[in-house]
Design a protein around this motif. Structure first.
Motif, PDB file in Angstrom:
ATOM      1  N   GLY A 125       0.665  -1.085  -0.159  1.00  0.00           N
ATOM      2  CA  GLY A 125       0.147  -0.070  -0.619  1.00  0.00           C
ATOM      3  C   GLY A 125       0.907   1.413   0.009  1.00  0.00           C
ATOM      4  N   ASP A 126       2.048   1.284   0.972  1.00  0.00           N
ATOM      5  CA  ASP A 126       2.998   2.670   0.591  1.00  0.00           C
ATOM      6  C   ASP A 126       3.296   2.496  -0.531  1.00  0.00           C
ATOM      7  OD1 ASP A 126       2.561   2.563   3.522  1.00  0.00           O
ATOM      8  OD2 ASP A 126       3.614   1.778   3.849  1.00  0.00           O
ATOM      9  N   PHE A 127       3.602   1.590  -1.631  1.00  0.00           N
ATOM     10  CA  PHE A 127       5.360   1.500  -2.835  1.00  0.00           C
ATOM     11  C   PHE A 127       3.386   2.334  -3.591  1.00  0.00           C
ATOM     12  CE2 PHE A 127       5.159  -0.496  -6.789  1.00  0.00           C
ATOM     13  CZ  PHE A 127       6.304  -0.637  -6.847  1.00  0.00           C
ATOM     14  N   LEU A 128       2.401   1.897  -3.529  1.00  0.00           N
ATOM     15  CA  LEU A 128       1.648   2.184  -4.413  1.00  0.00           C
ATOM     16  C   LEU A 128       0.952   4.091  -4.253  1.00  0.00           C
ATOM     17  CD1 LEU A 128      -1.495  -0.524  -4.634  1.00  0.00           C
ATOM     18  CD2 LEU A 128       0.608   0.342  -6.728  1.00  0.00           C
ATOM     19  N   PHE A 129       1.041   4.614  -2.704  1.00  0.00           N
ATOM     20  CA  PHE A 129       1.269   5.802  -2.085  1.00  0.00           C
ATOM     21  C   PHE A 129       2.031   6.281  -2.823  1.00  0.00           C
ATOM     22  CE2 PHE A 129      -2.414   5.858   1.510  1.00  0.00           C
ATOM     23  CZ  PHE A 129      -2.775   6.593   0.605  1.00  0.00           C
ATOM     24  N   SER A 130       3.057   5.951  -3.239  1.00  0.00           N
ATOM     25  CA  SER A 130       4.684   6.591  -3.110  1.00  0.00           C
ATOM     26  C   SER A 130       4.223   7.065  -5.073  1.00  0.00           C
ATOM     27  CB  SER A 130       5.522   5.820  -3.382  1.00  0.00           C
ATOM     28  OG  SER A 130       5.915   5.962  -1.949  1.00  0.00           O
ATOM     29  N   ARG A 131       3.873   5.779  -5.384  1.00  0.00           N
ATOM     30  CA  ARG A 131       3.825   5.447  -7.100  1.00  0.00           C
ATOM     31  C   ARG A 131       2.806   6.785  -7.543  1.00  0.00           C
ATOM     32  NH1 ARG A 131       7.992   3.371  -9.146  1.00  0.00           N
ATOM     33  NH2 ARG A 131       8.195   1.696  -9.736  1.00  0.00           N
ATOM     34  N   SER A 132       1.756   6.319  -6.784  1.00  0.00           N
ATOM     35  CA  SER A 132       0.641   8.227  -7.309  1.00  0.00           C
ATOM     36  C   SER A 132       1.211   9.598  -7.027  1.00  0.00           C
ATOM     37  CB  SER A 132      -0.512   7.914  -6.191  1.00  0.00           C
ATOM     38  OG  SER A 132       0.224   7.976  -4.436  1.00  0.00           O
ATOM     39  N   PHE A 133       2.682   9.629  -6.104  1.00  0.00           N
ATOM     40  CA  PHE A 133       2.514  11.166  -6.064  1.00  0.00           C
ATOM     41  C   PHE A 133       3.946  11.218  -7.324  1.00  0.00           C
ATOM     42  CE2 PHE A 133       0.794  11.111  -2.534  1.00  0.00           C
ATOM     43  CZ  PHE A 133       0.341  12.090  -1.676  1.00  0.00           C
ATOM     44  N   GLU A 134       4.474   9.872  -7.732  1.00  0.00           N
ATOM     45  CA  GLU A 134       5.547  10.022  -8.681  1.00  0.00           C
ATOM     46  C   GLU A 134       4.326  10.553  -9.928  1.00  0.00           C
ATOM     47  OE1 GLU A 134       9.104   6.667  -7.968  1.00  0.00           O
ATOM     48  OE2 GLU A 134       7.639   6.619  -9.528  1.00  0.00           O
ATOM     49  N   LEU A 135       4.043   9.931  -9.948  1.00  0.00           N
ATOM     50  CA  LEU A 135       2.710  10.351 -11.128  1.00  0.00           C
ATOM     51  C   LEU A 135       2.072  11.666 -11.119  1.00  0.00           C
ATOM     52  CD1 LEU A 135       0.777   6.528 -11.495  1.00  0.00           C
ATOM     53  CD2 LEU A 135       2.315   8.150 -13.527  1.00  0.00           C
ATOM     54  N   MET A 136       1.365  11.815 -10.069  1.00  0.00           N
ATOM     55  CA  MET A 136       1.577  13.263  -9.868  1.00  0.00           C
ATOM     56  C   MET A 136       2.478  14.436  -9.997  1.00  0.00           C
ATOM     57  SD  MET A 136      -0.238  13.124  -6.406  1.00  0.00           S
ATOM     58  CE  MET A 136      -1.107  11.917  -5.712  1.00  0.00           C
ATOM     59  N   VAL A 137       4.074  14.597  -9.632  1.00  0.00           N
ATOM     60  CA  VAL A 137       4.861  15.088  -9.889  1.00  0.00           C
ATOM     61  C   VAL A 137       5.074  15.382 -11.184  1.00  0.00           C
ATOM     62  CG1 VAL A 137       7.382  15.328  -9.626  1.00  0.00           C
ATOM     63  CG2 VAL A 137       6.227  14.845  -7.622  1.00  0.00           C
ATOM     64  N   GLU A 138       4.623  13.613 -11.866  1.00  0.00           N
ATOM     65  CA  GLU A 138       5.229  14.133 -13.839  1.00  0.00           C
ATOM     66  C   GLU A 138       4.363  14.852 -14.061  1.00  0.00           C
ATOM     67  OE1 GLU A 138       5.310  10.244 -15.406  1.00  0.00           O
ATOM     68  OE2 GLU A 138       6.797   9.839 -13.278  1.00  0.00           O
ATOM     69  N   ASP A 139       3.264  15.144 -13.796  1.00  0.00           N
ATOM     70  CA  ASP A 139       2.078  15.931 -14.567  1.00  0.00           C
ATOM     71  C   ASP A 139       2.917  17.808 -14.051  1.00  0.00           C
ATOM     72  OD1 ASP A 139      -0.164  16.950 -15.922  1.00  0.00           O
ATOM     73  OD2 ASP A 139      -0.592  18.033 -13.588  1.00  0.00           O
ATOM     74  N   GLY A 140       2.881  17.805 -12.932  1.00  0.00           N
ATOM     75  CA  GLY A 140       3.749  18.918 -13.090  1.00  0.00           C
ATOM     76  C   GLY A 140       3.594  19.942 -12.962  1.00  0.00           C
ATOM     77  N   SER A 141       2.233  19.703 -12.695  1.00  0.00           N
ATOM     78  CA  SER A 141       0.953  20.735 -11.823  1.00  0.00           C
ATOM     79  C   SER A 141       1.255  21.052 -10.427  1.00  0.00           C
ATOM     80  CB  SER A 141      -0.151  21.143 -13.014  1.00  0.00           C
ATOM     81  OG  SER A 141      -0.976  21.743 -11.718  1.00  0.00           O
ATOM     82  N   LEU A 142       1.319  22.414  -9.796  1.00  0.00           N
ATOM     83  CA  LEU A 142       0.847  22.323  -8.182  1.00  0.00           C
ATOM     84  C   LEU A 142      -0.091  22.256  -7.866  1.00  0.00           C
ATOM     85  CD1 LEU A 142       4.247  25.008  -7.223  1.00  0.00           C
ATOM     86  CD2 LEU A 142       3.868  22.971  -6.806  1.00  0.00           C
ATOM     87  N   LYS A 143      -1.002  22.951  -8.672  1.00  0.00           N
ATOM     88  CA  LYS A 143      -2.568  22.562  -8.145  1.00  0.00           C
ATOM     89  C   LYS A 143      -3.184  21.479  -8.339  1.00  0.00           C
ATOM     90  CE  LYS A 143      -6.561  25.532  -9.089  1.00  0.00           C
ATOM     91  NZ  LYS A 143      -7.329  26.604  -9.848  1.00  0.00           N
ATOM     92  N   VAL A 144      -2.942  20.702  -9.062  1.00  0.00           N
ATOM     93  CA  VAL A 144      -3.200  19.293  -9.400  1.00  0.00           C
ATOM     94  C   VAL A 144      -3.129  18.432  -7.730  1.00  0.00           C
ATOM     95  CG1 VAL A 144      -3.524  16.403 -10.427  1.00  0.00           C
ATOM     96  CG2 VAL A 144      -3.603  18.454 -11.304  1.00  0.00           C
ATOM     97  N   LEU A 145      -1.256  19.023  -7.960  1.00  0.00           N
ATOM     98  CA  LEU A 145      -0.772  18.094  -7.291  1.00  0.00           C
ATOM     99  C   LEU A 145      -1.236  17.847  -5.135  1.00  0.00           C
ATOM    100  CD1 LEU A 145       2.198  16.601  -5.587  1.00  0.00           C
ATOM    101  CD2 LEU A 145       3.126  18.090  -5.628  1.00  0.00           C
ATOM    102  N   LYS A 146      -1.603  19.986  -5.193  1.00  0.00           N
ATOM    103  CA  LYS A 146      -2.256  20.617  -4.304  1.00  0.00           C
ATOM    104  C   LYS A 146      -3.668  19.497  -3.621  1.00  0.00           C
ATOM    105  CE  LYS A 146      -3.741  24.532  -1.566  1.00  0.00           C
ATOM    106  NZ  LYS A 146      -3.902  25.603  -1.397  1.00  0.00           N
ATOM    107  N   ILE A 147      -4.204  19.300  -4.900  1.00  0.00           N
ATOM    108  CA  ILE A 147      -5.533  18.784  -4.695  1.00  0.00           C
ATOM    109  C   ILE A 147      -5.154  16.997  -4.116  1.00  0.00           C
ATOM    110  CG2 ILE A 147      -7.973  17.932  -5.901  1.00  0.00           C
ATOM    111  CD1 ILE A 147      -7.392  20.453  -7.855  1.00  0.00           C
ATOM    112  N   LEU A 148      -4.339  16.080  -4.758  1.00  0.00           N
ATOM    113  CA  LEU A 148      -4.686  14.975  -4.490  1.00  0.00           C
ATOM    114  C   LEU A 148      -3.817  15.146  -3.086  1.00  0.00           C
ATOM    115  CD1 LEU A 148      -3.508  13.747  -7.821  1.00  0.00           C
ATOM    116  CD2 LEU A 148      -5.891  13.244  -6.396  1.00  0.00           C
ATOM    117  N   SER A 149      -2.826  15.667  -2.746  1.00  0.00           N
ATOM    118  CA  SER A 149      -2.256  15.358  -1.832  1.00  0.00           C
ATOM    119  C   SER A 149      -2.921  15.918  -1.327  1.00  0.00           C
ATOM    120  CB  SER A 149      -0.494  16.167  -1.781  1.00  0.00           C
ATOM    121  OG  SER A 149      -1.173  17.841  -1.187  1.00  0.00           O
ATOM    122  N   HIS A 150      -4.051  17.099  -0.452  1.00  0.00           N
ATOM    123  CA  HIS A 150      -4.600  17.031   0.307  1.00  0.00           C
ATOM    124  C   HIS A 150      -6.205  16.271   0.248  1.00  0.00           C
ATOM    125  CE1 HIS A 150      -6.930  19.342   2.959  1.00  0.00           C
ATOM    126  NE2 HIS A 150      -8.244  19.344   2.555  1.00  0.00           N
TER     127      HIS A 150
END
Length: 337
Positions: A125-150
């Motif tokens: 589960g921790d691995f999949l959470f980490s993968r999700s954040f890699e995908l968010m960072v690759e997108d490059g949008s801070l707004k998207v990162l903020k929405i999904l991380s929140h």
């Protein structure tokens, strides 16, 4: 059920087929991302993750991201990785939930923690959470990162809040609604909101789709909590009465306890504390839920939130995407019938 929810298609039961058809091409791309990113040089990771990811789930949340992108006429592909990130967040929370709940079945199959054990389930589960954040960072949008991380933080808070409310008969309706808004609706809301962000559709569209997702998520969870007392394993994917045996204070129990007489309230206190969880006790609980109309009123509450979800779609033009999302709302509620 009101006309706005139940009578979208009075000639047939609502289904997810329009949503599935609308998002089919996008979801093929999303699934390719999911399969690629769940790979690891550690064989147990893709084996365990694949057990749950390929376990028959509807992929509702990433489909909502794709459908929301279609609603906003987004022609690009950024939402594919983000929809995969949404699914990884969801899958990670399921792996952790099953450990916390000591669940044995999910979607009609043995849970990963039963097959591979709790430590492996938590770590994957921790691995999949980490993968999700890699995908968010690759997108490059801070707004998207903020929405999904929140949303990820809120989901975790909701799960902890549910844990602290477990076996607490004094848990009230407001606390319950706060819990399901956090643990379920937050990801629905985020899944829908990120699409208008990448589509650059404007803040009004973002807020409307966030409201749509949030209200749909609450309706979805309310129905799930009612189904726990009305459905079998083949329909719900889990055993009848799982929430009852785990002492979860869901709305049906909260309503039945509030409406019960002295003997009924004594039964609920004993059941929630874990002293009355035999099959006969579950049968008695279901009888009390029906006699107090706690299940019916839980479903009526679900219909209220479903209507709010439909209202949130009002600003968007009619078309296949809006029709598919509207029918998905009707389907979410109709699962209980």
């Amino acid at each position: 059920m009101t006309a706005s929810v139940h009578q979208l298609h009075p000639d047939r039961a609502p289904t997810l087929e329009p949503l599935i058809a609308l998002t089919a091409a996008d979801m093929n791309a999303v699934n390719q991302v999911i399969l690629a990113r769940m790979q690891s040089e550690v064989p147990l990771i893709p084996e365990l993750a694949g057990h749950l990811i390929a376990g028959g789930g509807k992929r509702m949340r990433p489909m909502l991201t794709c459908a929301s992108a279609a609603l906003c006429d987004y022609p690009g592909t950024r939402h594919h990785k983000l929809a995969a990130a949404v699914e990884f967040i969801h899958t990670a929370t399921l792996l952790h939930d099953d450990v916390v709940d000591m669940s044995g079945m999910r979607r009609g199959k043995r849970t990963a923690n039963i097959i591979w054990g709790n430590p492996a389930s938590v770590l994957v589960g921790d691995f999949l959470f980490s993968r999700s954040f890699e995908l968010m960072v690759e997108d490059g949008s801070l707004k998207v990162l903020k929405i999904l991380s929140h949303a990820s933080a809120v989901i975790a808070e909701g799960e902890v809040a549910q844990l602290t409310a477990q076996r607490q008969i004094a848990t009230g309706e407001d606390t319950y609604l706060h819990i399901i808004e956090a643990k379920t609706a937050a990801l629905f809301a985020a899944a829908c909101r990120i699409a208008p962000v990448v589509a650059e559709a404007g803040e009004d569209a973002e807020l409307a789709l966030e409201a749509f997702g949030r209200n749909l998520g609450i309706a979805f969870q309310l129905v799930d909590d009612a189904i726990d007392y009305t459905s079998d394993e083949g329909t719900s994917g889990k055993s009848l009465g799982d929430d009852f045996r785990e002492g979860k204070m869901t709305l049906p129990i909260i309503l039945a306890y509030a409406r019960g007489g002295e003997a009924d309230r004594r039964f609920w206190k004993e059941a929630v504390s874990g002293d009355r969880v035999a099959d006969d006790d579950l049968a008695h609980a279901i009888a009390l839920l029906r006699s107090t109309d706690a299940i019916g009123d839980t479903l009526e509450r679900a219909r209220l939130y479903a209507r709010r979800a439909l209202d949130a779609l009002a600003p968007f033009p009619s078309g296949k995407a809006k029709a598919a999302l509207s029918e998905a709302v009707a389907f979410a509620v109709a699962r209980a019938y």
